[in-house]
Design a protein around this motif. Structure first.
Motif, PDB file in Angstrom:
ATOM      1  N   UNK A  80       0.853  -1.179   0.000  1.00 42.31           N
ATOM      2  CA  UNK A  80       0.000   0.000   0.000  1.00 42.31           C
ATOM      3  C   UNK A  80       0.896   1.239   0.000  1.00 42.31           C
ATOM      4  N   UNK A  81       0.795   2.051  -1.053  1.00 42.27           N
ATOM      5  CA  UNK A  81       1.559   3.284  -1.159  1.00 42.27           C
ATOM      6  C   UNK A  81       0.845   4.370  -0.361  1.00 42.27           C
ATOM      7  N   UNK A  82       1.617   5.088   0.453  1.00 45.00           N
ATOM      8  CA  UNK A  82       1.047   6.151   1.273  1.00 45.00           C
ATOM      9  C   UNK A  82       1.671   7.490   0.902  1.00 45.00           C
ATOM     10  N   UNK A  83       0.934   8.559   1.171  1.00 42.10           N
ATOM     11  CA  UNK A  83       1.383   9.897   0.796  1.00 42.10           C
ATOM     12  C   UNK A  83       2.119  10.630   1.901  1.00 42.10           C
ATOM     13  N   UNK A  84       1.908  10.231   3.158  1.00 43.45           N
ATOM     14  CA  UNK A  84       2.533  10.957   4.264  1.00 43.45           C
ATOM     15  C   UNK A  84       2.552  10.083   5.518  1.00 43.45           C
ATOM     16  N   UNK A  85       3.091  10.634   6.593  1.00 42.08           N
ATOM     17  CA  UNK A  85       3.206   9.868   7.839  1.00 42.08           C
ATOM     18  C   UNK A  85       1.838   9.535   8.413  1.00 42.08           C
ATOM     19  N   UNK A  86       0.895  10.467   8.324  1.00 45.60           N
ATOM     20  CA  UNK A  86      -0.437  10.224   8.886  1.00 45.60           C
ATOM     21  C   UNK A  86      -1.110   9.024   8.220  1.00 45.60           C
ATOM     22  N   UNK A 120       5.594   4.465   2.190  1.00 43.01           N
ATOM     23  CA  UNK A 120       5.455   5.850   1.749  1.00 43.01           C
ATOM     24  C   UNK A 120       6.052   6.046   0.350  1.00 43.01           C
ATOM     25  N   UNK A 121       5.361   6.828  -0.461  1.00 41.85           N
ATOM     26  CA  UNK A 121       5.817   7.081  -1.826  1.00 41.85           C
ATOM     27  C   UNK A 121       7.218   7.705  -1.851  1.00 41.85           C
ATOM     28  N   UNK A 122       7.531   8.533  -0.850  1.00 43.83           N
ATOM     29  CA  UNK A 122       8.848   9.183  -0.819  1.00 43.83           C
ATOM     30  C   UNK A 122       9.963   8.126  -0.788  1.00 43.83           C
ATOM     31  N   UNK A 123       9.736   7.020  -0.113  1.00 41.26           N
ATOM     32  CA  UNK A 123      10.722   5.940  -0.072  1.00 41.26           C
ATOM     33  C   UNK A 123      10.824   5.252  -1.429  1.00 41.26           C
ATOM     34  N   UNK A 124       9.701   4.895  -1.999  1.00 36.34           N
ATOM     35  CA  UNK A 124       9.693   4.224  -3.300  1.00 36.34           C
ATOM     36  C   UNK A 124      10.350   5.094  -4.368  1.00 36.34           C
ATOM     37  N   UNK A 138      17.601   3.644   1.594  1.00 34.00           N
ATOM     38  CA  UNK A 138      17.551   2.198   1.821  1.00 34.00           C
ATOM     39  C   UNK A 138      18.179   1.842   3.167  1.00 34.00           C
ATOM     40  N   UNK A 139      19.327   2.414   3.465  1.00 30.06           N
ATOM     41  CA  UNK A 139      20.003   2.145   4.730  1.00 30.06           C
ATOM     42  C   UNK A 139      19.127   2.577   5.907  1.00 30.06           C
ATOM     43  N   UNK A 140      18.498   3.741   5.792  1.00 24.63           N
ATOM     44  CA  UNK A 140      17.602   4.207   6.857  1.00 24.63           C
ATOM     45  C   UNK A 140      16.432   3.250   7.024  1.00 24.63           C
ATOM     46  N   UNK A 141      15.821   2.829   5.915  1.00 30.33           N
ATOM     47  CA  UNK A 141      14.678   1.919   5.954  1.00 30.33           C
ATOM     48  C   UNK A 141      15.024   0.598   6.646  1.00 30.33           C
ATOM     49  N   UNK A 142      16.229   0.106   6.416  1.00 26.90           N
ATOM     50  CA  UNK A 142      16.623  -1.197   6.959  1.00 26.90           C
ATOM     51  C   UNK A 142      16.606  -1.230   8.481  1.00 26.90           C
ATOM     52  N   UNK A 152      13.269   9.197   6.507  1.00 33.16           N
ATOM     53  CA  UNK A 152      13.588   8.881   5.109  1.00 33.16           C
ATOM     54  C   UNK A 152      13.928  10.165   4.351  1.00 33.16           C
ATOM     55  N   UNK A 153      13.136  11.212   4.551  1.00 32.91           N
ATOM     56  CA  UNK A 153      13.399  12.485   3.879  1.00 32.91           C
ATOM     57  C   UNK A 153      14.758  13.061   4.292  1.00 32.91           C
ATOM     58  N   UNK A 154      15.089  12.926   5.576  1.00 29.53           N
ATOM     59  CA  UNK A 154      16.400  13.404   6.044  1.00 29.53           C
ATOM     60  C   UNK A 154      17.525  12.592   5.406  1.00 29.53           C
ATOM     61  N   UNK A 155      17.335  11.290   5.304  1.00 29.64           N
ATOM     62  CA  UNK A 155      18.353  10.433   4.680  1.00 29.64           C
ATOM     63  C   UNK A 155      18.537  10.800   3.212  1.00 29.64           C
ATOM     64  N   UNK A 156      17.452  11.090   2.526  1.00 32.20           N
ATOM     65  CA  UNK A 156      17.550  11.480   1.109  1.00 32.20           C
ATOM     66  C   UNK A 156      18.373  12.758   0.968  1.00 32.20           C
TER      67      UNK A 156
END
Length: 158
Positions: A80-86, A120-124, A138-142, A152-156
Protein backbone atom coordinates in the motif's frame (compact mmCIF):
# COMPACT_ATOMS: atom_id res chain seq x y z
CA UNK A 1 -18.88 -7.34 -15.98
CA UNK A 2 -17.43 -10.41 -14.29
CA UNK A 3 -13.84 -10.27 -13.12
CA UNK A 4 -11.79 -12.88 -14.98
CA UNK A 5 -8.87 -12.96 -12.58
CA UNK A 6 -8.75 -12.65 -8.79
CA UNK A 7 -6.09 -13.23 -6.19
CA UNK A 8 -7.30 -16.20 -4.12
CA UNK A 9 -6.40 -15.98 -0.45
CA UNK A 10 -6.78 -19.07 1.71
CA UNK A 11 -8.24 -18.54 5.18
CA UNK A 12 -8.82 -21.02 7.94
CA UNK A 13 -12.45 -20.03 8.51
CA UNK A 14 -12.85 -16.26 8.66
CA UNK A 15 -12.49 -14.88 5.12
CA UNK A 16 -15.67 -12.85 5.63
CA UNK A 17 -14.25 -11.04 8.69
CA UNK A 18 -10.98 -10.36 6.85
CA UNK A 19 -12.79 -8.98 3.79
CA UNK A 20 -14.97 -6.75 5.98
CA UNK A 21 -11.86 -5.41 7.75
CA UNK A 22 -10.10 -4.65 4.47
CA UNK A 23 -13.21 -2.93 3.07
CA UNK A 24 -13.48 -0.76 6.18
CA UNK A 25 -9.76 0.08 6.23
CA UNK A 26 -8.61 0.73 2.68
CA UNK A 27 -10.11 3.01 0.00
CA UNK A 28 -11.37 1.32 -3.17
CA UNK A 29 -12.16 -1.81 -1.16
CA UNK A 30 -15.48 -3.62 -0.99
CA UNK A 31 -17.10 -6.94 -0.18
CA UNK A 32 -19.00 -8.01 -3.30
CA UNK A 33 -20.42 -11.41 -2.40
CA UNK A 34 -20.49 -14.12 0.23
CA UNK A 35 -21.11 -17.68 -0.97
CA UNK A 36 -22.08 -20.53 1.33
CA UNK A 37 -21.04 -24.15 0.90
CA UNK A 38 -23.70 -26.19 -0.90
CA UNK A 39 -22.62 -29.35 0.96
CA UNK A 40 -20.23 -30.53 3.69
CA UNK A 41 -16.54 -30.31 2.82
CA UNK A 42 -13.32 -31.39 4.59
CA UNK A 43 -13.04 -28.31 6.83
CA UNK A 44 -16.67 -27.19 7.01
CA UNK A 45 -20.35 -27.90 6.77
CA UNK A 46 -23.15 -27.17 4.38
CA UNK A 47 -24.17 -23.53 4.82
CA UNK A 48 -20.81 -22.32 6.15
CA UNK A 49 -19.23 -19.35 4.40
CA UNK A 50 -17.03 -20.90 1.73
CA UNK A 51 -16.06 -18.04 -0.62
CA UNK A 52 -15.99 -14.29 -0.19
CA UNK A 53 -15.47 -12.08 -3.24
CA UNK A 54 -13.91 -8.76 -2.30
CA UNK A 55 -11.64 -6.00 -3.54
CA UNK A 56 -8.65 -4.62 -1.62
CA UNK A 57 -7.36 -1.25 -2.82
CA UNK A 58 -8.62 -2.01 -6.32
CA UNK A 59 -7.33 -5.59 -6.44
CA UNK A 60 -10.05 -8.25 -6.94
CA UNK A 61 -9.71 -11.09 -4.44
CA UNK A 62 -11.44 -14.28 -3.44
CA UNK A 63 -11.26 -15.44 0.17
CA UNK A 64 -11.55 -19.21 0.46
CA UNK A 65 -12.33 -20.73 3.85
CA UNK A 66 -10.31 -23.88 3.26
CA UNK A 67 -9.34 -24.79 6.82
CA UNK A 68 -5.95 -24.95 8.53
CA UNK A 69 -4.14 -26.87 5.77
CA UNK A 70 -2.17 -23.95 4.27
CA UNK A 71 -0.58 -20.89 5.90
CA UNK A 72 0.35 -17.50 4.46
CA UNK A 73 3.93 -16.28 4.21
CA UNK A 74 5.75 -13.08 3.28
CA UNK A 75 6.16 -14.55 -0.20
CA UNK A 76 2.84 -12.77 -0.87
CA UNK A 77 2.01 -9.30 0.39
CA UNK A 78 -0.15 -6.32 -0.41
CA UNK A 79 1.89 -3.16 -0.89
CA UNK A 80 0.00 0.00 0.00
CA UNK A 81 1.56 3.28 -1.16
CA UNK A 82 1.05 6.15 1.27
CA UNK A 83 1.38 9.90 0.80
CA UNK A 84 2.53 10.96 4.26
CA UNK A 85 3.21 9.87 7.84
CA UNK A 86 -0.44 10.22 8.89
CA UNK A 87 -1.61 7.82 6.19
CA UNK A 88 1.27 5.44 6.92
CA UNK A 89 0.38 5.46 10.61
CA UNK A 90 -3.35 5.01 9.95
CA UNK A 91 -2.87 1.82 7.93
CA UNK A 92 -0.10 0.46 10.12
CA UNK A 93 -2.11 1.04 13.29
CA UNK A 94 -5.25 -0.48 11.75
CA UNK A 95 -3.46 -3.69 10.80
CA UNK A 96 -1.28 -4.08 13.90
CA UNK A 97 -4.00 -2.82 16.24
CA UNK A 98 -6.47 -5.41 14.96
CA UNK A 99 -4.45 -8.38 16.18
CA UNK A 100 -1.65 -8.07 13.63
CA UNK A 101 2.09 -7.98 14.16
CA UNK A 102 4.89 -5.57 13.30
CA UNK A 103 7.78 -6.64 11.14
CA UNK A 104 10.75 -4.88 9.53
CA UNK A 105 11.21 -2.36 6.70
CA UNK A 106 7.58 -1.25 6.52
CA UNK A 107 6.13 -4.76 6.65
CA UNK A 108 3.44 -5.94 9.04
CA UNK A 109 1.11 -8.90 9.16
CA UNK A 110 -2.63 -8.87 9.79
CA UNK A 111 -4.34 -11.21 12.23
CA UNK A 112 -5.17 -13.62 9.39
CA UNK A 113 -1.52 -14.00 8.40
CA UNK A 114 -1.57 -11.77 5.30
CA UNK A 115 1.54 -9.61 4.93
CA UNK A 116 1.35 -5.91 4.14
CA UNK A 117 3.98 -3.41 3.05
CA UNK A 118 2.94 0.06 4.16
CA UNK A 119 5.27 2.06 1.95
CA UNK A 120 5.45 5.85 1.75
CA UNK A 121 5.82 7.08 -1.83
CA UNK A 122 8.85 9.18 -0.82
CA UNK A 123 10.72 5.94 -0.07
CA UNK A 124 9.69 4.22 -3.30
CA UNK A 125 10.60 7.30 -5.34
CA UNK A 126 14.00 7.60 -3.65
CA UNK A 127 14.80 3.95 -4.32
CA UNK A 128 13.69 4.28 -7.95
CA UNK A 129 15.88 7.36 -8.37
CA UNK A 130 19.04 5.44 -7.61
CA UNK A 131 22.38 6.90 -6.59
CA UNK A 132 23.56 8.05 -3.19
CA UNK A 133 20.11 9.27 -2.09
CA UNK A 134 18.64 5.83 -2.77
CA UNK A 135 21.43 4.18 -0.81
CA UNK A 136 20.88 6.50 2.16
CA UNK A 137 17.09 5.97 2.07
CA UNK A 138 17.55 2.20 1.82
CA UNK A 139 20.00 2.14 4.73
CA UNK A 140 17.60 4.21 6.86
CA UNK A 141 14.68 1.92 5.95
CA UNK A 142 16.62 -1.20 6.96
CA UNK A 143 16.64 -0.06 10.59
CA UNK A 144 12.88 0.63 10.74
CA UNK A 145 9.73 -1.32 11.48
CA UNK A 146 7.08 1.25 10.61
CA UNK A 147 8.54 3.67 8.08
CA UNK A 148 9.39 7.09 9.50
CA UNK A 149 8.79 9.51 6.63
CA UNK A 150 10.79 12.36 8.21
CA UNK A 151 13.78 10.06 8.72
CA UNK A 152 13.59 8.88 5.11
CA UNK A 153 13.40 12.49 3.88
CA UNK A 154 16.40 13.40 6.04
CA UNK A 155 18.35 10.43 4.68
CA UNK A 156 17.55 11.48 1.11
CA UNK A 157 18.85 14.98 1.80
CA UNK A 158 22.01 13.50 3.29
Amino acid sequence: MTTRNRVCLWYDHDAEAAAAFYAATFPDSTVEAVHHAPADYPSGRKGDVLLVLFTVAGIPCCGLNGGPVFRHSEAFSFQIATDDQAETDRYWDAIVGNGGAESACGWCCDRWGISWQITPRVLTEALAGGGAAAERAFTAMMSMGRIDVAAIEAAIRG
